[in-house]
Design an enzyme around this catalytic site. Structure first.
Site, PDB file in Angstrom:
ATOM      1  CG  HIS A  44      -1.937  -1.147   1.153  1.00  0.00           C
ATOM      2  ND1 HIS A  44      -3.167  -1.055   0.538  1.00  0.00           N
ATOM      3  CD2 HIS A  44      -1.837  -2.427   1.612  1.00  0.00           C
ATOM      4  CE1 HIS A  44      -3.795  -2.219   0.633  1.00  0.00           C
ATOM      5  NE2 HIS A  44      -2.998  -3.062   1.278  1.00  0.00           N
ATOM      6  CE1 TYR A 302      -0.138  -4.301   7.719  1.00  0.00           C
ATOM      7  CE2 TYR A 302      -1.153  -2.735   9.198  1.00  0.00           C
ATOM      8  CZ  TYR A 302      -1.254  -3.602   8.143  1.00  0.00           C
ATOM      9  OH  TYR A 302      -2.446  -3.782   7.497  1.00  0.00           O
TER      10      TYR A 302
END
Length: 324
Positions: A44, A302
Site C-alpha cells: 500500500h 507492518y
C-alpha cells in the site's frame, strides 16, 4: 518521523515472530519485490493523508469502556491507499483499496485501525497467506491452483466476483477483516468486526489518469466532507472470531456507532500520516485483540515495513514523489 516510534521500530521489529515458519522479514521481502522505493511502505505504498473526526452517538458505550465511545468527538489522522508496492502505480489498476485511521484517545492511549475493501481474508493462517502472495506473483495459473487447493477461500472469492470498484475513495466500504473484542467495565467481551460504510455512491465514469482517485478525493473535499457510517457487527457463539476467512451471517446484530467525517487531505510524504505505523494491535483500553494468527502477522509485517523505511529516512534515501 517521531523519534520514539522510529527507534522502537529499529530495535524491536526484527525480533517479532522470529520463531514462526514465515517471518515478518520474509513477508516484507516478498511484498517489496525486486523494486524498492526508499522511504515508502512496502505494501500500500501509494496513498494520501486525511484528517477529520469521529462523531460518536453513544451506541457502543454499553459494550466497551474505550474513551472513544464515551466522548462526543474524537479527531483522527488517516490515510487512503492502494494495494501494491509502487507509489506511482495507476490508481484504477489496484485490486484493493484501503483506509487507515489513528485516534489519540487519551494522553497515554492510541487506537490504530487498518481496513481494506475485502470483508474477509482468503486464508486463515500466515503460512497460507504467504503462499497466496507467492501464487499471485507467479501468475494467473498459480493463483487458480492455489484457490482450488484452499476451499476456505470461498467467501473471499464470492466477494471478489461481485466487487465493482467505485469511482472514489469516498464511495468504498472498508472492513476490519479481523475480529476484535469490545470489553466493558465488567470485563465482559463481545467479539466484533466493523466496517466503514460510505454515505455516497460514485461510479468511475469519466475517471482517467494515473492519479484519478487522488484527484477526485481532493476535488470532493474542496466542496464538502467525506462521511462514513461506522458499523459494528456483533458475533454470536456460533461465529469463530479467530478465523478471518469466514464471513459472519448477515443476520448478526449490527450497531451504528456514529460517523467518520473527513475534512482535509495532505500529500502523504508531507502529511501527518506518513510517520504513522498503522499497526492494528495498537489498541486502547476497552478494545482487545482476538487470538487470530493473521492479525499478529499483520502487526509484525507492518513493523518490519516501518523499520525499513525509517532506516531509509535516516540515511536520506527517501524520494519525493507527487500524486497530483
Amino acid at each position: 518521523m517521531r523519534l520514539g516510534y522510529l527507534w522502537a521500530a529499529l530495535l524491536f521489529a526484527p525480533l517479532l515472530h522470529a520463531g514462526d515458519k514465515v517471518s515478518a522479514q520474509q513477508f516484507v521481502d516478498l511484498q517489496q519485490g525486486d523494486s524498492v522505493h526508499p522511504g515508502f511502505r512496502r505494501a500500500h505504498a501509494k496513498g494520501i493523508c486525511v484528517q477529520g473526526e469521529f462523531r460518536n452517538n453513544g451506541a457502543l458505550a454499553q459494550y466497551s469502556s474505550a474513551q472513544i465511545f464515551a466522548t462526543s468527538v474524537t479527531p483522527f489522522v488517516g490515510r487512503f491507499s492502494l494495494a501494491g508496492n509502487n507509489p506511482t502505480a495507476p490508481d484504477l489498476k489496484a485490486p484493493v483499496r484501503s483506509l487507515a485511521l489513528s485516534f489519540a484517545t487519551s494522553a497515554s492511549e492510541q487506537w490504530r485501525i487498518a481496513m481494506n475493501t475485502p470483508p474477509v481474508m482468503a486464508v486463515s493462517n500466515p503460512q497460507d497467506f504467504y503462499q497466496q502472495l507467492v501464487a499471485i506473483k507467479s501468475g494467473p495459473k498459480a493463483i487458480q491452483t492455489f484457490f482450488a487447493e484452499h476451499p476456505e477461500s470461498a467467501d473471499f472469492l464470492a466477494w471478489k466476483d461481485s466487487y465493482q470498484p467505485s469511482g472514489s475513495f469516498a464511495a468504498e466500504t472498508y472492513h476490519s477483516i479481523n475480529a476484535f473484542y469490545l470489553v466493558d467495565d465488567n470485563e465482559q467481551r463481545q467479539p466484533v468486526r466493523w466496517h466503514m460504510q460510505p454515505t455516497v455512491s460514485v461510479t468511475d465514469d469519466g475517471l482517467s489518469g494515473p492519479n484519478a482517485l487522488h484527484q477526485e478525493l481532493k476535488a470532493r473535499l474542496a466542496k464538502q466532507p467525506v462521511v462514513f457510517d461506522w458499523l459494528f457487527t456483533l458475533a454470536s457463539a456460533q461465529d469463530d472470531e479467530r478465523n478471518p476467512a469466514i464471513q459472519w451471517p448477515a443476520e448478526r446484530p449490527r450497531i451504528n456507532a456514529g460517523k467518520i467525517v473527513i475534512t482535509q487531505w495532505q500529500a502523504q510524504q508531507d502529511g501527518a500520516c506518513h510517520s504513522i505505523n498503522f499497526d492494528p494491535l495498537v489498541l486502547p483500553s476497552g478494545i482487545s485483540p482476538t487470538v487470530d494468527a493473521i492479525l499478529r502477522a499483520r502487526s509484525a509485517a507492518y513493523a518490519e515495513s516501518y523499520r525499513r523505511r525509517a532506516v531509509e529516512q535516516l540515511r536520506g534515501q527517501a524520494k519525493e514523489l507527487s500524486n497530483d
